[in-house]
Design an enzyme around this catalytic site. Structure first.
Site, short mmCIF file in Angstrom:
data_model
loop_
_atom_site.label_atom_id
_atom_site.label_comp_id
_atom_site.label_asym_id
_atom_site.label_seq_id
_atom_site.Cartn_x
_atom_site.Cartn_y
_atom_site.Cartn_z
N PRO A 157 0.70 -1.35 -0.05
CA PRO A 157 -0.03 -0.09 0.00
C PRO A 157 0.75 1.22 0.00
O PRO A 157 0.39 2.44 -0.17
CB PRO A 157 -0.62 -0.02 1.29
CG PRO A 157 -0.45 -1.18 1.98
CD PRO A 157 0.60 -2.12 1.43
N GLU B 258 1.21 -7.50 7.97
CA GLU B 258 1.39 -6.23 8.22
C GLU B 258 2.44 -5.70 7.21
O GLU B 258 2.37 -4.67 7.01
CB GLU B 258 1.91 -5.86 9.59
CG GLU B 258 0.60 -5.80 10.43
CD GLU B 258 -0.55 -4.68 10.03
OE1 GLU B 258 -0.20 -3.64 9.82
OE2 GLU B 258 -1.57 -5.21 9.86
N ARG C 22 -3.15 -7.11 -21.68
CA ARG C 22 -4.05 -6.93 -22.79
C ARG C 22 -3.32 -5.94 -23.67
O ARG C 22 -3.97 -5.55 -24.59
CB ARG C 22 -5.42 -6.34 -22.37
CG ARG C 22 -5.44 -5.10 -21.50
CD ARG C 22 -6.74 -4.97 -20.94
NE ARG C 22 -7.84 -4.33 -22.00
CZ ARG C 22 -7.71 -3.07 -22.37
NH1 ARG C 22 -6.65 -2.09 -22.12
NH2 ARG C 22 -8.19 -2.91 -23.41
N ASP D 296 -8.65 2.81 -25.98
CA ASP D 296 -9.05 2.98 -24.55
C ASP D 296 -9.17 4.37 -23.84
O ASP D 296 -8.50 5.03 -24.59
CB ASP D 296 -8.02 2.16 -23.64
CG ASP D 296 -8.10 0.76 -23.90
OD1 ASP D 296 -8.89 -0.05 -24.53
OD2 ASP D 296 -6.70 0.19 -23.25
C1 21W Z 1 -2.57 -3.66 4.24
C2 21W Z 1 -0.43 -4.60 4.31
C3 21W Z 1 -2.22 -3.01 5.07
C4 21W Z 1 -0.03 -3.77 5.32
C5 21W Z 1 -0.94 1.42 10.03
C6 21W Z 1 -0.55 0.39 10.88
C7 21W Z 1 -0.55 -4.52 -1.94
C8 21W Z 1 -2.20 -3.23 -1.25
C9 21W Z 1 -1.30 -4.27 -0.89
C10 21W Z 1 -1.72 -4.53 3.76
C11 21W Z 1 -1.03 -2.75 5.60
C12 21W Z 1 -1.92 -2.64 -2.41
C13 21W Z 1 -1.67 -0.24 9.42
C14 21W Z 1 -3.49 -1.10 -2.38
C15 21W Z 1 -3.27 -2.72 -0.52
C16 21W Z 1 -1.24 -4.95 0.33
C17 21W Z 1 -1.86 -5.69 2.82
C18 21W Z 1 -0.83 -1.97 6.70
C19 21W Z 1 -2.51 -1.38 8.52
N1 21W Z 1 -1.96 0.73 9.15
N2 21W Z 1 -2.55 -1.69 -2.93
N3 21W Z 1 -0.93 -0.79 10.16
N4 21W Z 1 -3.72 -1.75 -1.01
N5 21W Z 1 -1.95 -4.81 1.47
N6 21W Z 1 -1.48 -2.35 8.01
O1 21W Z 1 -3.51 -3.11 0.77
O2 21W Z 1 -0.33 -5.89 0.59
S1 21W Z 1 -0.88 -3.80 -3.34
#
Ligand code: 21W
Length: 267
Positions: free
Chosen positions: A93, A120, A158, A173
């Protein structure tokens, strides 16, 4: 016309999630036609302990688990051996947001080693030493990187020449034209009292193209004004917008001639 296959190697603790993904639709066809090469590596196969553990508690304490460095490092090095020219991308994220532009870049690259985090997050020393790029797919919280990897593979595949089929045109597109697509209709001509617009039945291709461009423009204005503001408009597109502008101004002007009373005017 026969470029080298774009390679995707996915590193995950859930490789089974990808089995149905490889086996359907355009992805399946692209693999069969050797337009893309796709495989998974199970991170768990690179554990060395009896219980094949891939996560551990965070140093410093706190809730949640961290993906261990050693199995991930082993898996990444094995993948890099198989695809030495591919970029190693961590799905997280915290990464930069995946986009159609990035999809185009990847479609003309050697491919990517897509590292799917779980828990996490992954041990920081992995991202620092073995990762070329960090990618997110948008601002919402997933349970892991697997769906993100599939989205990237789907969007990139694609765009690989020879996968889209007969028309082979990703050029139409909305992200290439900068506009949302026009409305689509197929048979029957009348469905539950709603008819297909006459112009589409007319056979007049010039009128059809004009209608499609007009509906594209108005839909983009109504649904995604941000796209219209970013786009550089062609003279024809500006003409269409000007015509609406005049039409709307005329309606407002005619209203004001009727007097500025506040009654609805529909009686
Ligand atoms: C979600 C891992 C949240 C870690 C503060 C403290 C890969 C993803 C992911 C994940 C957290 C992508 C927190 C968009 C996504 C992914 C798993 C952090 C919460 N906040 N693109 N702890 N969104 N997500 N943990 O979640 O691995 S690409």
């Amino acid at each position: 016309m026969k470029g080298k296959a774009v390679k995707f190697i996915v590193l995950t603790i859930f490789p089974e999630m990808f089995d149905p993904f490889w086996e359907h639709g355009m992805i399946k066809r692209a693999i069969e036609r050797k337009k893309i090469f796709a495989s998974t590596i199970n991170i768990r196969d690179f554990t060395k302990d009896k219980h094949r553990v891939t996560d551990d508690r965070p140093y410093g304490g706190g809730s949640g688990m961290v993906m261990k460095a050693e199995p991930l490092a082993g898996a990444i090095r094995a993948a890099q051996k198989k695809a030495p020219l591919a970029k190693t991308v961590l799905l997280t994220p915290q990464g930069r947001c995946f986009s159609q532009n990035i999809a185009h870049e990847m479609a003309s690259s050697d491919g990517a080693i897509l590292v799917c985090g779980r828990y996490e997050g992954v041990d920081e020393r992995i991202s620092h030493h073995l990762i070329d790029d960090e990618m997110s797919i948008g601002d919402y919280v997933l349970t892991g990187g697997e769906l993100g990897a599939m989205i990237i593979i789907d969007a990139v595949t694609r765009l690989v020449p020879g996968t889209l089929g007969s028309e082979d045109s990703a050029e139409n597109d909305s992200f290439s034209t900068g506009l949302l697509e026009h409305a689509h209709y197929t048979r029957p001509r009348s469905f539950e009292g709603n008819d297909v617009p006459d112009v589409l039945i007319s056979g007049n291709h010039k009128e059809i193209e004009k209608w499609r461009l007009e509906t594209s423009l108005i839909r983009t204005f109504l649904k995604r004004r941000d796209l219209l503001e970013k786009k550089s408009l062609s003279p024809q597109e500006i003409d269409i917008l000007k015509k609406w502008c005049l039409d709307i101004e005329k309606i407002i002007h005619d209203q004001s001639l009727r007097g500025s009373d506040t009654s609805s005017g529909t009686q």
